[in-house]
Design a protein around this motif. Structure first.
Motif, mmCIF file in Angstrom:
data_model
loop_
_atom_site.group_PDB
_atom_site.id
_atom_site.type_symbol
_atom_site.label_atom_id
_atom_site.label_comp_id
_atom_site.label_asym_id
_atom_site.label_seq_id
_atom_site.Cartn_x
_atom_site.Cartn_y
_atom_site.Cartn_z
ATOM 1 N N LYS A 1 0.853 -1.186 0.000
ATOM 2 C CA LYS A 1 0.000 0.000 0.000
ATOM 3 C C LYS A 1 0.893 1.240 0.000
ATOM 4 O O LYS A 1 1.049 1.904 1.030
ATOM 5 N N PRO A 2 1.497 1.544 -1.135
ATOM 6 C CA PRO A 2 2.373 2.718 -1.175
ATOM 7 C C PRO A 2 1.572 4.012 -1.080
ATOM 8 O O PRO A 2 0.426 4.087 -1.521
ATOM 9 N N GLU A 3 2.187 5.010 -0.490
ATOM 10 C CA GLU A 3 1.580 6.335 -0.392
ATOM 11 C C GLU A 3 2.430 7.309 -1.196
ATOM 12 O O GLU A 3 3.655 7.326 -1.072
ATOM 13 N N PHE A 4 1.756 8.122 -2.007
ATOM 14 C CA PHE A 4 2.446 9.050 -2.886
ATOM 15 C C PHE A 4 2.118 10.487 -2.496
ATOM 16 O O PHE A 4 1.079 10.761 -1.876
ATOM 17 N N LYS A 5 3.002 11.371 -2.867
ATOM 18 C CA LYS A 5 2.763 12.788 -2.653
ATOM 19 C C LYS A 5 1.633 13.265 -3.557
ATOM 20 O O LYS A 5 1.299 12.631 -4.552
ATOM 21 N N GLU A 6 1.068 14.409 -3.193
ATOM 22 C CA GLU A 6 -0.100 14.905 -3.909
ATOM 23 C C GLU A 6 0.224 15.332 -5.333
ATOM 24 O O GLU A 6 -0.575 15.135 -6.246
ATOM 25 N N GLU A 7 1.392 15.904 -5.558
ATOM 26 C CA GLU A 7 1.752 16.408 -6.867
ATOM 27 C C GLU A 7 3.170 15.975 -7.225
ATOM 28 O O GLU A 7 3.970 15.632 -6.348
ATOM 29 N N GLU A 8 3.447 15.995 -8.518
ATOM 30 C CA GLU A 8 4.793 15.710 -8.971
ATOM 31 C C GLU A 8 5.721 16.866 -8.610
ATOM 32 O O GLU A 8 5.346 18.028 -8.674
ATOM 33 N N GLU A 9 6.918 16.504 -8.214
ATOM 34 C CA GLU A 9 7.897 17.524 -7.868
ATOM 35 C C GLU A 9 8.487 18.143 -9.126
ATOM 36 O O GLU A 9 8.673 17.466 -10.145
ATOM 37 N N GLU A 10 8.767 19.442 -9.055
ATOM 38 C CA GLU A 10 9.411 20.100 -10.173
ATOM 39 C C GLU A 10 10.843 19.586 -10.295
ATOM 40 O O GLU A 10 11.507 19.310 -9.303
ATOM 41 N N LEU A 11 11.286 19.483 -11.531
ATOM 42 C CA LEU A 11 12.602 18.918 -11.782
ATOM 43 C C LEU A 11 13.697 19.924 -11.436
ATOM 44 O O LEU A 11 13.556 21.132 -11.639
ATOM 45 N N ASP A 12 14.789 19.387 -10.937
ATOM 46 C CA ASP A 12 15.941 20.201 -10.614
ATOM 47 C C ASP A 12 16.620 20.646 -11.901
ATOM 48 O O ASP A 12 16.692 19.899 -12.876
ATOM 49 N N VAL A 13 17.151 21.870 -11.896
ATOM 50 C CA VAL A 13 17.797 22.380 -13.096
ATOM 51 C C VAL A 13 19.039 21.572 -13.428
ATOM 52 O O VAL A 13 19.442 21.476 -14.595
ATOM 53 N N THR A 14 19.660 20.968 -12.416
ATOM 54 C CA THR A 14 20.841 20.144 -12.681
ATOM 55 C C THR A 14 20.471 18.758 -13.197
ATOM 56 O O THR A 14 21.313 18.071 -13.766
ATOM 57 N N LYS A 15 19.223 18.330 -12.985
ATOM 58 C CA LYS A 15 18.741 17.038 -13.476
ATOM 59 C C LYS A 15 17.361 17.229 -14.101
ATOM 60 O O LYS A 15 16.346 16.811 -13.539
ATOM 61 N N PRO A 16 17.283 17.852 -15.258
ATOM 62 C CA PRO A 16 15.982 18.175 -15.872
ATOM 63 C C PRO A 16 15.361 16.990 -16.602
ATOM 64 O O PRO A 16 15.077 17.048 -17.798
ATOM 65 N N TYR A 17 15.173 15.903 -15.907
ATOM 66 C CA TYR A 17 14.564 14.717 -16.506
ATOM 67 C C TYR A 17 13.896 13.914 -15.392
ATOM 68 O O TYR A 17 14.286 13.997 -14.217
ATOM 69 N N PRO A 18 12.865 13.131 -15.705
ATOM 70 C CA PRO A 18 12.211 12.307 -14.675
ATOM 71 C C PRO A 18 13.172 11.255 -14.136
ATOM 72 O O PRO A 18 13.883 10.594 -14.895
ATOM 73 N N GLU A 19 13.188 11.106 -12.832
ATOM 74 C CA GLU A 19 14.069 10.132 -12.211
ATOM 75 C C GLU A 19 13.401 8.760 -12.162
ATOM 76 O O GLU A 19 12.186 8.623 -12.284
ATOM 77 N N ILE A 20 14.231 7.749 -11.962
ATOM 78 C CA ILE A 20 13.726 6.390 -11.775
ATOM 79 C C ILE A 20 13.143 6.291 -10.373
ATOM 80 O O ILE A 20 13.851 6.450 -9.374
ATOM 81 N N LEU A 21 11.831 6.061 -10.284
ATOM 82 C CA LEU A 21 11.169 6.016 -8.985
ATOM 83 C C LEU A 21 11.389 4.682 -8.277
ATOM 84 O O LEU A 21 11.690 4.653 -7.073
ATOM 85 N N GLN A 22 11.273 3.591 -8.998
ATOM 86 C CA GLN A 22 11.377 2.269 -8.379
ATOM 87 C C GLN A 22 11.720 1.233 -9.431
ATOM 88 O O GLN A 22 11.420 1.415 -10.623
ATOM 89 N N THR A 23 12.357 0.165 -9.018
ATOM 90 C CA THR A 23 12.630 -0.980 -9.880
ATOM 91 C C THR A 23 12.252 -2.256 -9.149
ATOM 92 O O THR A 23 12.219 -2.292 -7.909
ATOM 93 N N LEU A 24 11.962 -3.287 -9.914
ATOM 94 C CA LEU A 24 11.618 -4.589 -9.343
ATOM 95 C C LEU A 24 12.175 -5.676 -10.241
ATOM 96 O O LEU A 24 11.935 -5.678 -11.450
ATOM 97 N N ASP A 25 12.931 -6.597 -9.649
ATOM 98 C CA ASP A 25 13.524 -7.708 -10.388
ATOM 99 C C ASP A 25 12.671 -8.954 -10.215
ATOM 100 O O ASP A 25 12.397 -9.379 -9.084
ATOM 101 N N LEU A 26 12.241 -9.532 -11.334
ATOM 102 C CA LEU A 26 11.524 -10.807 -11.348
ATOM 103 C C LEU A 26 12.516 -11.883 -11.781
ATOM 104 O O LEU A 26 12.889 -11.952 -12.951
ATOM 105 N N HIS A 27 12.946 -12.681 -10.826
ATOM 106 C CA HIS A 27 13.991 -13.674 -11.087
ATOM 107 C C HIS A 27 13.368 -14.956 -11.631
ATOM 108 O O HIS A 27 12.539 -15.584 -10.977
ATOM 109 N N PHE A 28 13.755 -15.335 -12.858
ATOM 110 C CA PHE A 28 13.297 -16.575 -13.479
ATOM 111 C C PHE A 28 14.374 -17.651 -13.490
ATOM 112 O O PHE A 28 14.075 -18.818 -13.709
#
Length: 627
Positions: A100-127
């Protein structure tokens, strides 16, 4: 919160931003999922040597741990809260963890030094095995509304994909669309037994269904959904249609058994279970790609497009059954589908055409197919050939100015066609069109020069048979227009050449007005926005071979996803998101243009910067998107 991927390597020019993510795996394939998660994150799946990694990018970030813990402590500390007096001993020893993840109400404005969406989360499915190919549900199915899609509502909250693995199996995977919370990934049970996090254990809310029946690894895979049909006459119900009231997954897999074998699987969406194929289709020649029709229409949704290496695209209908039995066989006749249509490519002409590429069929034979996909909502087919030619077969007559399709208004029937409705060529360069003469076969010395180094595997763009490797990516993108809510973006890859058609509808309309629906296209004479073919240059994979492409759909545009061997690159164009502007220090005012100088003269530091840009002008002028 950032994911486990390192920060990307960023390259910019005046029009585009290129983000290169290095990963610790050997990447085989990748797909961008058509739906976004609850918090607005885009989802990327890529198959590697041990399974599949799911990447959530951008969107509203997770709440901080302090905010989450404060909200949970109000249960026994807040005024008016209900206090539980039951003993902890009465509770079960362990409960299934609920994400049950909880998220902030709005997207954060991007930093001028990193003007791109960041990787929020990753998940490895091991086969425990290599994942060679991935397939996701068609976009029209996931975005469908109405009574026919009621059984799909629960899958609109999940990621559904198939993975073709190196152990000769196909895995059907369902996974929650919402990214797992940081607390979910840091559970103590994973520290005591890390195997509990493997795919199929249900620790992430996932289900894994394994499909058997192949003797060799799959080389292509596709998935669709078959909806239950309602008989038109209640007094005469169709017994076969009434057997299943739930929608079913239909999965097609191609492997290089004999001359080529396509297996068709049917799995219930309500209770998936391991399954064997219900149809086996042996091909007359090896296939290059397979794809189910993405249309929601019942008469087209059961069509499977099979593109072979001999220059033919064939349409197979698995629902139109016929009984097939071998001579002298004691077993009862098996039910098979029907081949509806064969579309043939053009021929090579040594007198009129340019010299064919190395690996392409020389002489007067048909041109070899690199890839073929459905377009126009499953009513037309686009094909890419070895010599750089691409073309569209307008089957249903949906193209601009078309009075009727190739087969008239009657739909797909038995027959064959080879007449193109629209055709063009990719500019793959002089070196690729006119390869250097072959070395003397009697000589054992092969000089290793920069020009010949790329032709040596595994770093060259050609496969083991000498043919150019390529792909067609078709993405349905939403538009801001109310009259046409969706459009299609096309990306071609052939060897090291990348070409992009931002809007197929505009491009087709512009070229049909100029040259007719049957004429060849000229991308350099179109002037309307989106009606020109764009060359994508400047892609830097750090010397690695490209293993695939896909598109991340946005409103009126798409980002290009390009795979290397140990990295994937996202090429973003168009309007950039809002960024936080950094305030310039007062002491640095000399770096900006003087307000009192109307002529715009430069100071000493600006002159030095301008000279540096002039010295590196060649690299600064190289654009990622160049016509």
């Amino acid at each position: 919160m950032a994911g486990t991927l390192p920060s990307p390597r960023v390259r910019k020019n005046l029009q585009n931003t290129q983000l290169s993510y290095e990963v610790p795996h050997r990447i085989h394939t990748a797909k961008a999922y058509p739906l976004k998660s609850e918090n607005g994150s885009s989802i990327i799946l890529y198959g590697h040597e041990n399974g599949v990694r799911v990447v959530w990018r951008g969107g509203r970030p997770f709440k901080d741990a302090s905010q989450t813990s404060t909200a949970s402590q109000k249960t026994n500390g807040a005024e008016g809260a209900i206090i539980s007096l039951e003993s902890d001993d009465d509770e079960p020893a362990s409960k299934a963890f609920q994400n049950k993840p909880e998220f902030k109400e709005e997207e954060e404005e991007l930093d001028v030094t990193k003007p791109y969406p960041e990787i929020l989360q990753t998940l490895d499915l091991h086969f425990g095995t290599d994942v060679l190919h991935l397939a996701v549900l068609p976009t029209p199915l996931l975005q469908a509304d109405g009574s026919s899609s009621r059984s799909l509502q629960k899958f609109k909250q999940k990621v559904v994909f198939t993975a073709a693995c190196a152990d000769n199996t196909i895995r059907l995977v369902t996974l929650p669309l919402t990214p797992p919370s940081p607390a979910s990934k840091s559970r103590s049970e994973f520290r005591s037994d890390f195997t509990k996090a493997f795919a199929g254990k249900g620790s992430w809310g996932e289900t894994v269904t394994t499909l058997f029946g192949q003797q060799k690894p799959s080389q292509a895979v596709s998935i669709t959904i078959e909806f239950p049909t309602t008989p038109s006459d209640p007094s005469k119900p169709d017994s076969k249609s009434s057997k299943s009231e739930d929608a079913q997954f239909i999965i097609a897999s191609y492997s290089a058994e004999a001359m080529g074998l396509v297996l068709l699987f049917k799995i219930s969406t309500k209770s998936p279970s391991d399954s064997q194929p219900f149809q086996r289709v042996y091909l007359a020649s090896p296939a290059k790609s397979i794809a189910f029709n993405p249309s929601l229409a019942i008469q087209r949704s059961s069509h499977l497009l099979v593109a072979d290496t001999k220059g033919a695209c064939r349409i197979y209908d698995y629902k139109r059954l016929t009984k097939v039995s071998e001579e002298g066989s004691e077993f009862p006749a098996a039910e098979q589908g029907t081949w509806l249509l064969s579309l043939f490519t053009g021929f090579h002409s040594s007198k009129n055409d340019a010299a064919p590429l190395a690996g392409a069929h020389n002489g007067y034979g048909r041109k070899s197919i690199v890839d073929a996909q459905w377009v126009a909502g499953g009513q037309a087919i686009i094909v890419l050939l070895q010599d750089g030619e691409w073309a569209i077969w307008d089957i249903e007559g949906v193209g601009p100015g078309a009075s009727q399709g190739l087969l008239g208004r009657a739909g797909v029937k038995a027959g064959s066609m080879s007449e193109y409705s629209l055709a063009g060529y990719l500019d793959i360069g002089v070196k690729a069109r006119h390869p250097a003469p072959a070395q003397n076969p009697g000589s054992k010395f092969a000089p290793m020069t920069p020009s010949t180094r790329k032709s040596v595997e595994p770093f060259g763009g050609r496969g083991s048979n000498g043919q150019l490797q390529g792909q067609i990516s078709v993405s349905q993108i939403p538009t801001s227009s109310s009259s046409t809510p969706f459009d299609e973006s096309i990306v071609f890859r052939l060897d090291e050449t990348y070409m992009h058609i931002p809007s197929l509808a505009k491009y087709w309309a512009a070229n049909s007005r100029r040259g007719g629906s049957k004429g060849s296209s000229n991308p350099f004479t179109s002037t309307a926005p989106g009606s020109r073919m764009i060359r994508v240059d400047g892609i830097d994979l750090q010397g690695e071979r490209c293993s695939g492409i896909d598109q991340i759909a946005k409103v009126d545009s798409s980002d290009l996803l390009i795979l290397g061997e140990h990295r994937f690159t996202i090429l973003s164009s168009g309007k950039q998101p809002k960024v936080m502007k950094a305030r310039a220090p007062a002491g640095r005012s000399a770096l900006v243009e003087r307000n009192g100088n109307a002529a715009g003269d430069l100071d000493i530091m600006e002159i030095d910067q301008a000279l540096t840009r002039m010295e590196n002008g060649q690299s600064n002028r190289g654009k990622l998107f160049q016509v």
